[in-house]
Design a protein around this motif. Structure first.
Motif, PDB file in Angstrom:
ATOM      1  N   ARG A 188       0.835  -1.207   0.000  1.00  0.00           N
ATOM      2  CA  ARG A 188       0.000   0.000   0.000  1.00  0.00           C
ATOM      3  C   ARG A 188       0.857   1.239   0.000  1.00  0.00           C
ATOM      4  O   ARG A 188       1.707   1.397   0.858  1.00  0.00           O
ATOM      5  N   PRO A 232      -6.597   4.545   7.452  1.00  0.00           N
ATOM      6  CA  PRO A 232      -7.006   3.881   8.690  1.00  0.00           C
ATOM      7  C   PRO A 232      -7.694   2.550   8.366  1.00  0.00           C
ATOM      8  O   PRO A 232      -8.404   2.451   7.370  1.00  0.00           O
ATOM      9  N   VAL A 292     -17.745   4.123  12.707  1.00  0.00           N
ATOM     10  CA  VAL A 292     -16.603   4.956  13.104  1.00  0.00           C
ATOM     11  C   VAL A 292     -17.000   5.735  14.362  1.00  0.00           C
ATOM     12  O   VAL A 292     -18.037   6.406  14.382  1.00  0.00           O
ATOM     13  N   LEU A 307      -5.386   8.723  13.973  1.00  0.00           N
ATOM     14  CA  LEU A 307      -6.620   9.432  14.341  1.00  0.00           C
ATOM     15  C   LEU A 307      -7.070   9.140  15.769  1.00  0.00           C
ATOM     16  O   LEU A 307      -6.670   8.147  16.378  1.00  0.00           O
ATOM     17  N   THR A 343     -10.222   8.648  16.191  1.00  0.00           N
ATOM     18  CA  THR A 343     -11.440   7.883  15.937  1.00  0.00           C
ATOM     19  C   THR A 343     -11.010   6.518  15.422  1.00  0.00           C
ATOM     20  O   THR A 343      -9.853   6.335  15.016  1.00  0.00           O
ATOM     21  N   ALA A 360     -12.534   2.708  13.310  1.00  0.00           N
ATOM     22  CA  ALA A 360     -13.595   2.003  12.601  1.00  0.00           C
ATOM     23  C   ALA A 360     -13.728   0.610  13.197  1.00  0.00           C
ATOM     24  O   ALA A 360     -12.740  -0.097  13.353  1.00  0.00           O
ATOM     25  N   ILE A 414     -20.000   2.033   5.714  1.00  0.00           N
ATOM     26  CA  ILE A 414     -19.329   2.712   6.841  1.00  0.00           C
ATOM     27  C   ILE A 414     -20.137   3.929   7.270  1.00  0.00           C
ATOM     28  O   ILE A 414     -20.445   4.801   6.444  1.00  0.00           O
ATOM     29  N   ARG A 425     -19.144   5.554   3.514  1.00  0.00           N
ATOM     30  CA  ARG A 425     -18.961   4.692   2.347  1.00  0.00           C
ATOM     31  C   ARG A 425     -20.204   3.838   2.169  1.00  0.00           C
ATOM     32  O   ARG A 425     -20.577   3.126   3.098  1.00  0.00           O
TER      33      ARG A 425
HETATM   34  P1  AMP Z   1     -10.826  -1.148   3.628  1.00  0.00           P
HETATM   35  O1  AMP Z   1      -9.389  -0.852   3.340  1.00  0.00           O
HETATM   36  O2  AMP Z   1     -11.590  -1.591   2.408  1.00  0.00           O
HETATM   37  O3  AMP Z   1     -10.997  -2.059   4.782  1.00  0.00           O
HETATM   38  O4  AMP Z   1     -11.492   0.228   3.968  1.00  0.00           O
HETATM   39  C1  AMP Z   1     -11.421   0.810   5.221  1.00  0.00           C
HETATM   40  C2  AMP Z   1     -12.182   2.071   5.106  1.00  0.00           C
HETATM   41  O5  AMP Z   1     -12.512   2.536   6.406  1.00  0.00           O
HETATM   42  C3  AMP Z   1     -11.416   3.172   4.420  1.00  0.00           C
HETATM   43  O6  AMP Z   1     -12.234   3.778   3.463  1.00  0.00           O
HETATM   44  C4  AMP Z   1     -11.087   4.101   5.556  1.00  0.00           C
HETATM   45  O7  AMP Z   1     -10.912   5.412   5.115  1.00  0.00           O
HETATM   46  C5  AMP Z   1     -12.273   3.914   6.477  1.00  0.00           C
HETATM   47  N1  AMP Z   1     -11.964   4.263   7.875  1.00  0.00           N
HETATM   48  C6  AMP Z   1     -11.293   3.505   8.746  1.00  0.00           C
HETATM   49  N2  AMP Z   1     -11.128   4.156   9.917  1.00  0.00           N
HETATM   50  C7  AMP Z   1     -11.711   5.362   9.768  1.00  0.00           C
HETATM   51  C8  AMP Z   1     -11.854   6.498  10.608  1.00  0.00           C
HETATM   52  N3  AMP Z   1     -11.368   6.522  11.857  1.00  0.00           N
HETATM   53  N4  AMP Z   1     -12.504   7.574  10.118  1.00  0.00           N
HETATM   54  C9  AMP Z   1     -12.993   7.564   8.861  1.00  0.00           C
HETATM   55  N5  AMP Z   1     -12.874   6.526   8.010  1.00  0.00           N
HETATM   56  C10 AMP Z   1     -12.245   5.430   8.455  1.00  0.00           C
END
Ligand code: AMP
Ligand code: MG
Length: 328
Positions: A60, A65, A101, A118, A120, A122, A186, A198
């Motif tokens: 990556r 996050p 989140v 962050l 915050t 998820a 999300i 999302r």
């Molecule tokens: P994935 O990589 O498909 O598991 O996607 C994880 C998603 O969760 C990504 O779009 C991140 O931006 C979102 N995400 C994870 N943690 C946070 C957070 N603390 N605030 C906003 N979005 C988050």
């Protein structure tokens, strides 16, 4: 362990394999696991080095996050501060393809790297017996993005995972094809109306029906209602100067491999004295925060090589050094 010389074990997800994979997770390893959405690449979310290994295995180019996968609502409540909306959604849809989140709780163990710095995080509880057994046996939240190389499609079978990650992960647990094949929905519950971050496997109509209120929808280009609240990346207060080979007056140093060791900084933190980019990634957010907490107004950052996780580290540093408005 050299990053890309892992002996990958691909096995049907029977109790024996799940127990061995859980032990591997507790030791900092990487396990691809089936969930109802897509296959996830799991590591102990509380272990910065294990989380760094996820980014390295996926190749990556940036630190997004990650979603922390937990066993149940009680575990979620230990990691995040759940408001009434979050509790209602969990009650209605967990286990299932809904990620919440929430602000981090005082008892949160999910590492800064998994949260991309962050305050915050998820949280999701997958509706899949193998994922649930693995989370329970590991005894820690599991950080798990989709189990594909960066830029490739999300995997819905163990064979897809193997095609992308053979030799880069320790285990691939085969639980058959993923039922849904679409990522989780999300929703951010950070005070005020919950916000759809999302769209995903759970429709927003069903989310709104359970909430009893309309979702706030993130409009591209619109500034967040509460500035900083939804910014999806940590930005240090201090100004950063990248690629520094010497120090200017009053600067603190964020060093790599001792390049600025003799520059006479009053405050100097080294991301990795031995020049290990995975270690540097694991320490990046903690070091930025420590320098911020120390009150540094300016931070000189040593050059970071662009190879391996260096690309993601440099991406994050460049965005932290740039003007803030576009930092989403
Ligand atoms: P994935 O990589 O498909 O598991 O996607 C994880 C998603 O969760 C990504 O779009 C991140 O931006 C979102 N995400 C994870 N943690 C946070 C957070 N603390 N605030 C906003 N979005 C988050
Ligand atoms: Mg993905």
């Amino acid at each position: 362990m050299p990053q890309f010389q892992r002996q990958t074990r691909l096995a049907p997800a029977n109790p024996q394999a799940i127990a061995e994979a859980a032990a591997c997770l507790r030791a900092g390893g990487l396990v691809a696991m089936p969930t109802e959405t897509v296959y996830g690449l799991a590591a102990d979310a509380t272990d910065e080095r294990a989380v760094a290994a996820i980014y390295a295995a996926k190749g990556r180019p940036r630190f997004n996050p990650l979603i922390a996968h937990v066993a149940d609502a009680a575990a979620a409540g230990r990691e995040g501060r759940l408001d009434d909306f979050a509790r209602r959604l969990i009650e209605a849809f967990w286990p299932g393809p809904l990620t919440i989140v929430a602000p981090v709780a005082a008892t949160c163990r999910v590492s800064l790297l998994a949260r991309a710095g962050l305050d915050t995080l998820a949280l999701r509880c997958p509706d899949h017996p193998v994922a649930q057994a693995l989370i329970a046996a590991a005894g820690v939240p599991l950080a798990a993005p989709s189990a594909n190389r960066s830029g490739r499609l999300s995997p819905t079978t163990a064979a897809h995972v193997a095609a992308d990650l053979d030799g880069r992960v320790d285990w691939i647990l085969d639980g058959g094809p993923a039922r849904r094949g679409v990522e989780s929905t999300i929703v951010a519950c950070l005070g005020g109306a919950p916000r759809l971050l999302r769209p995903g496997a759970l429709t927003s109509e069903r989310v709104e029906a359970a909430l009893g209120v309309a979702l706030d929808r993130a409009t591209p280009g619109r500034a967040p209602i509460a500035p900083g609240q939804l910014a999806s990346h940590y930005a240090p207060r201090a100004r950063l100067r990248l690629g520094a080979r010497r120090l200017q007056a009053g600067e603190a140093a964020l060093d790599f491999a001792g390049a600025l060791a003799d520059a006479g900084a009053a405050v100097r933190l080294d991301l990795s004295p031995s020049g290990d980019l995975d270690e540097a990634a694991a320490r990046l957010f903690a070091c930025l925060r420590a320098l911020d907490d120390d009150g540094a107004a300016r931070i000189a950052v040593a050059p970071i090589p662009e190879r391996g996780l260096g690309a993601a580290i440099n991406d994050r540093l460049r965005r932290a050094a740039a003007p803030r408005e576009d930092d989403v």
